[in-house]
Design an enzyme around this catalytic site. Structure first.
Site, PDB file in Angstrom:
ATOM      1  N   THR A   1       0.848  -1.183   0.000  1.00 42.87           N
ATOM      2  CA  THR A   1       0.000   0.000   0.000  1.00 42.87           C
ATOM      3  C   THR A   1       0.893   1.245   0.000  1.00 42.87           C
ATOM      4  O   THR A   1       1.983   1.216   0.544  1.00 42.87           O
ATOM      5  CB  THR A   1      -0.809  -0.065   1.305  1.00 42.87           C
ATOM      6  OG1 THR A   1      -1.706  -1.135   1.196  1.00 42.87           O
ATOM      7  CG2 THR A   1      -1.535   1.211   1.624  1.00 42.87           C
TER       8      THR A   1
ATOM      9  N   ARG B   1     -13.583  -8.062  -0.341  1.00 46.47           N
ATOM     10  CA  ARG B   1     -12.924  -7.671   0.913  1.00 46.47           C
ATOM     11  C   ARG B   1     -12.369  -6.237   0.812  1.00 46.47           C
ATOM     12  O   ARG B   1     -11.789  -5.832  -0.192  1.00 46.47           O
ATOM     13  CB  ARG B   1     -11.779  -8.653   1.199  1.00 46.47           C
ATOM     14  CG  ARG B   1     -10.969  -8.347   2.469  1.00 46.47           C
ATOM     15  CD  ARG B   1      -9.747  -7.505   2.193  1.00 46.47           C
ATOM     16  NE  ARG B   1      -8.961  -7.258   3.402  1.00 46.47           N
ATOM     17  CZ  ARG B   1      -7.947  -6.391   3.460  1.00 46.47           C
ATOM     18  NH1 ARG B   1      -7.591  -5.719   2.389  1.00 46.47           N
ATOM     19  NH2 ARG B   1      -7.291  -6.206   4.582  1.00 46.47           N
TER      20      ARG B   1
ATOM     21  N   GLY C   1     -10.111  -3.341   3.177  1.00 46.30           N
ATOM     22  CA  GLY C   1      -9.289  -3.164   4.374  1.00 46.30           C
ATOM     23  C   GLY C   1      -9.452  -1.789   4.991  1.00 46.30           C
ATOM     24  O   GLY C   1     -10.491  -1.139   4.854  1.00 46.30           O
ATOM     25  N   ASP C   2      -8.403  -1.351   5.655  1.00 45.31           N
ATOM     26  CA  ASP C   2      -8.446  -0.078   6.377  1.00 45.31           C
ATOM     27  C   ASP C   2      -8.201   1.139   5.485  1.00 45.31           C
ATOM     28  O   ASP C   2      -8.587   2.257   5.829  1.00 45.31           O
ATOM     29  CB  ASP C   2      -7.389  -0.083   7.485  1.00 45.31           C
ATOM     30  CG  ASP C   2      -5.984  -0.266   6.907  1.00 45.31           C
ATOM     31  OD1 ASP C   2      -5.811  -1.144   6.025  1.00 45.31           O
ATOM     32  OD2 ASP C   2      -5.067   0.464   7.312  1.00 45.31           O
TER      33      ASP C   2
ATOM     34  N   THR D   1      -0.191   1.465   6.873  1.00 45.31           N
ATOM     35  CA  THR D   1      -0.036   0.291   6.021  1.00 45.31           C
ATOM     36  C   THR D   1       0.166  -0.930   6.898  1.00 45.31           C
ATOM     37  O   THR D   1       0.850  -0.856   7.913  1.00 45.31           O
ATOM     38  CB  THR D   1       1.145   0.419   5.044  1.00 45.31           C
ATOM     39  OG1 THR D   1       1.308  -0.840   4.365  1.00 45.31           O
ATOM     40  CG2 THR D   1       2.442   0.778   5.755  1.00 45.31           C
ATOM     41  N   GLY D   2      -0.458  -2.020   6.534  1.00 41.79           N
ATOM     42  CA  GLY D   2      -0.322  -3.228   7.336  1.00 41.79           C
ATOM     43  C   GLY D   2      -1.565  -4.085   7.238  1.00 41.79           C
ATOM     44  O   GLY D   2      -2.349  -3.947   6.286  1.00 41.79           O
TER      45      GLY D   2
ATOM     46  N   GLY E   1      -4.890  -4.836   7.394  1.00 40.39           N
ATOM     47  CA  GLY E   1      -6.028  -3.933   7.441  1.00 40.39           C
ATOM     48  C   GLY E   1      -7.068  -4.246   8.498  1.00 40.39           C
ATOM     49  O   GLY E   1      -7.586  -3.343   9.162  1.00 40.39           O
TER      50      GLY E   1
HETATM   51  N1  ASP Z   1      -3.674  -2.110   4.756  1.00 43.82           N
HETATM   52  C1  ASP Z   1      -3.876  -2.689   3.460  1.00 43.82           C
HETATM   53  C2  ASP Z   1      -5.125  -3.536   3.481  1.00 43.82           C
HETATM   54  O1  ASP Z   1      -5.348  -4.232   4.450  1.00 43.82           O
HETATM   55  C3  ASP Z   1      -2.744  -3.543   3.004  1.00 43.82           C
HETATM   56  C4  ASP Z   1      -1.364  -2.956   3.114  1.00 43.82           C
HETATM   57  O2  ASP Z   1      -1.139  -1.968   3.800  1.00 43.82           O
HETATM   58  O3  ASP Z   1      -0.447  -3.490   2.458  1.00 43.82           O
HETATM   59  O4  ASP Z   1      -5.835  -3.549   2.508  1.00 43.82           O
END
Ligand code: ASP
Length: 315
Positions: A182, A210, A212-213, A233-234, A236
């Site tokens: 991300t 789906r 995410g955050d 980022t991480g 989600g």
């Molecule tokens: N946070 C993002 C998600 O969960 C993924 C990412 O940060 O790589 O969609």
């Protein structure tokens, strides 16, 4: 007095120095540098923090090595479904988009939703119709095809797994198949206004639309002139549970913590407690930047007026 400042990230995850080649590292550093300079140029010319974060994120979305825009991962059905959001710390206005396909720059669509609709978050087909009506650029599927993403998806399909860029360590030993994240940016402009933006392709092999955050204000993105602008980022789901971005703001507003300390508590205490891997970048109202992560690495860069400039990948 606040100072011009911009920080960006290109995702956090199992990014190991031991598995990086000099060529690959040079590509990432150049991409980070280009995005940093694209955003900082806007600030330097007196532009708004909001325009600076959009410029930086567009640059990262156009780079195939990050999981956003052109480099977005494959869904279970073999498409690319993208999410993005941005927030203006001066006014509290925000725009976001979830689960859109074929949009060249989802962050521009989020900005358009903020500017030209009475809504904050649009999704799927409806968001794409809005994009069409407002003249956003579309690309065909071929534009979003990249060999490394395709291989990553095939592997996930075979293993019947849904992969974050952050949890594919045990089964994945091809550098090209890992850790593309991300992207996001935060900025403080000449007027001391803050802004944050985040964009992603989400998880490889994701099903059921789906989300995410990243497109959720308060979870993956938040900005408020009184405290900070942050982009996450991480994993989600964990960032949603933690309402991570808004929590950084709350710790600063209600407890009077510094940006650095608030980020440390959210990333290294609260998220870790629920096994939420990832990182957050932020800028405070004075133009101080911070970039914190609890994973092996995070593609990141920052530049502040007065000479601070950093481009980094590993811990
Ligand atoms: N946070 C993002 C998600 O969960 C993924 C990412 O940060 O790589 O969609």
């Amino acid at each position: 007095m606040s100072k011009l400042a911009l920080a960006i990230h290109g995702g956090a995850g199992t990014i190991l120095r031991s598995q990086m080649t000099p060529d690959k590292e040079a590509i990432y550093r150049k991409a980070l540098e280009d995005a940093l300079e694209a955003g900082y140029k806007v600030l330097h010319e007196g532009g708004a923090a909001l325009d600076a974060v959009v410029a930086a994120v567009v640059s990262l979305e156009d780079c195939e090595w990050f999981n956003a825009g052109k480099g977005s991962v494959f869904t279970h059905q073999g498409h690319h479904e993208m999410d993005a959001s941005l927030m203006d710390g001066q006014t509290g206005r925000a725009g976001a988009v979830a689960g859109v396909r074929l949009i060249k720059n989802p962050i521009l669509l989020a900005q358009s939703i903020m500017d030209h609709s009475e809504h904050i978050l649009l999704s799927g087909e409806g968001a794409m119709a809005f994009a069409q009506e407002h003249g956003l650029a579309f690309e065909d599927d071929a534009y979003f095809y990249t060999t490394h993403r395709y291989k990553q998806w095939q592997k996930a399909l075979l293993e019947d797994r849904t992969l974050l860029d952050h949890d594919d360590r045990e089964t994945d030993n091809d550098l090209d198949e890992k850790k593309f994240g991300t992207v996001g940016a935060v900025a403080c402009d000449v007027h001391g206004h803050l802004a944050a933006a985040t964009s992603t392709g989400g998880m490889t092999n994701k099903k059921y639309n789906r989300i995410g955050d990243s497109p959720l204000i308060g979870c993956g993105t938040y900005a408020n002139n009184r405290t900070c602008a942050v982009s996450c980022t991480g994993h989600g789901e964990k960032f949603i549970q933690a309402v991570a971005a808004y929590d950084v703001h709350c710790l600063m507003e209600y407890k009077g913590l510094s940006l650095q300390e608030a980020l440390r508590i959210v990333v290294n205490e609260k998220l870790l407690r629920i096994r939420g891997e990832g990182g957050i970048i932020g800028v405070d109202a004075c133009g101080n930047t911070a970039m914190i992560f609890n994973s092996e690495g995070m593609y990141r860069a920052r530049k502040e007026a007065g000479g601070v400039k950093e481009i980094a990948i590993y811990k």
